[in-house]
Scaffold this active site. Structure first.
Site, mmCIF file in Angstrom:
data_model
loop_
_atom_site.group_PDB
_atom_site.id
_atom_site.type_symbol
_atom_site.label_atom_id
_atom_site.label_comp_id
_atom_site.label_asym_id
_atom_site.label_seq_id
_atom_site.Cartn_x
_atom_site.Cartn_y
_atom_site.Cartn_z
ATOM 1 C CG ASP A 169 28.148 1.983 42.583
ATOM 2 O OD1 ASP A 169 27.169 2.632 42.155
ATOM 3 O OD2 ASP A 169 28.115 0.763 42.799
ATOM 4 C CG HIS A 200 25.700 0.691 39.793
ATOM 5 N ND1 HIS A 200 25.709 0.197 41.082
ATOM 6 C CD2 HIS A 200 24.576 0.201 39.207
ATOM 7 C CE1 HIS A 200 24.646 -0.549 41.265
ATOM 8 N NE2 HIS A 200 23.940 -0.568 40.142
#
Length: 231
Positions: A169, A200
């Site tokens: 992420d 993400h």
């Protein structure tokens, strides 16, 4: 299945929300869908419609209403990203949690009685805080940001919480991910699923990091949690 805009009465004002209901008679469980930093956009409305197709009354509140009501932008242009991060910077997370509590209160009478919550990105953090501070019956957060800064709130968790963590992420560093896992590890109400190679927003259709296989797996886990605790 049909979608409509409704009014939600909060503690310090009213705001809109997108509501999708399943087809057929009878009352169904409810789910509050918590927005990303792009407002109540097509991605969020589609999620509500998807959940309605799965048999839930889904309601996505406009949480940016204090800053600018009716935000509906995408992740497709640099200008929209700039606008989204500007909104994110101005957003009061705790007031947002209060708005989610008001949304749950609005939604519950339309349902069979049980109401869950699911959120993405900013909404992933808010889903975590929803589990900590509201009477939601189950909550799910996808790639929530800044949860590591609110681990003390976990003492308020009284209903099942599931978190989907993207291993790569770009907005949640590895150290932050490990803090979250360590901080929640001993809580029997919390389930954490990790997706080591995902970035993400891997579950956002049309997004740069969308990965159908991992998104499908996460969504299946989400639906199974809701089936167990909201049915």
């Amino acid at each position: 299945m049909s979608g409509e805009t409704i009014n939600i009465k909060g503690a310090d004002g009213s705001f809109s929300g997108y509501l999708a209901r399943p087809e057929g008679a009878g009352k169904a469980p409810g789910i509050v869908v918590i927005q990303e930093i792009f407002g109540v956009n097509k991605v969020m409305r589609d999620l509500c419609d998807w959940l309605a197709g799965e048999g839930y009354v889904a309601l996505c509140p406009d949480l940016f209403w204090r800053i600018e009501p009716g935000i509906d932008i995408t992740d497709q242009t640099e200008a929209e990203w700039k606008k989204a991060f500007d909104l994110f910077g101005k957003f009061d997370v705790d007031k947002g949690v209060g708005d989610i509590a008001a949304t749950i209160k609005t939604l519950r009478p339309m349902t069979s009685g049980k109401v869950g919550a699911v959120g993405y990105c900013l909404g992933g953090q808010l889903a975590y805080l929803t589990a900590c501070h509201t009477d939601a019956d189950a909550s799910v957060g996808y790639y929530g940001v800044n949860i590591q800064n609110r681990l003390a709130d976990a003492k308020g968790i009284k209903a099942p919480l599931m978190l989907h963590i993207a291993g790569k992420d770009e907005f949640v560093p590895k150290e932050a991910q490990e803090e979250v896992v360590k901080g929640l590890h001993d809580n029997p109400l919390v389930t954490i699923h990790r997706y080591p190679d995902m970035d993400h927003a891997f579950a956002r259709p049309g997004g740069a990091h969308y990965d159908k296989a991992n998104a499908d797996e996460a969504n299946d886990r989400t639906l199974k949690l809701f089936a167990r605790h909201l049915g």
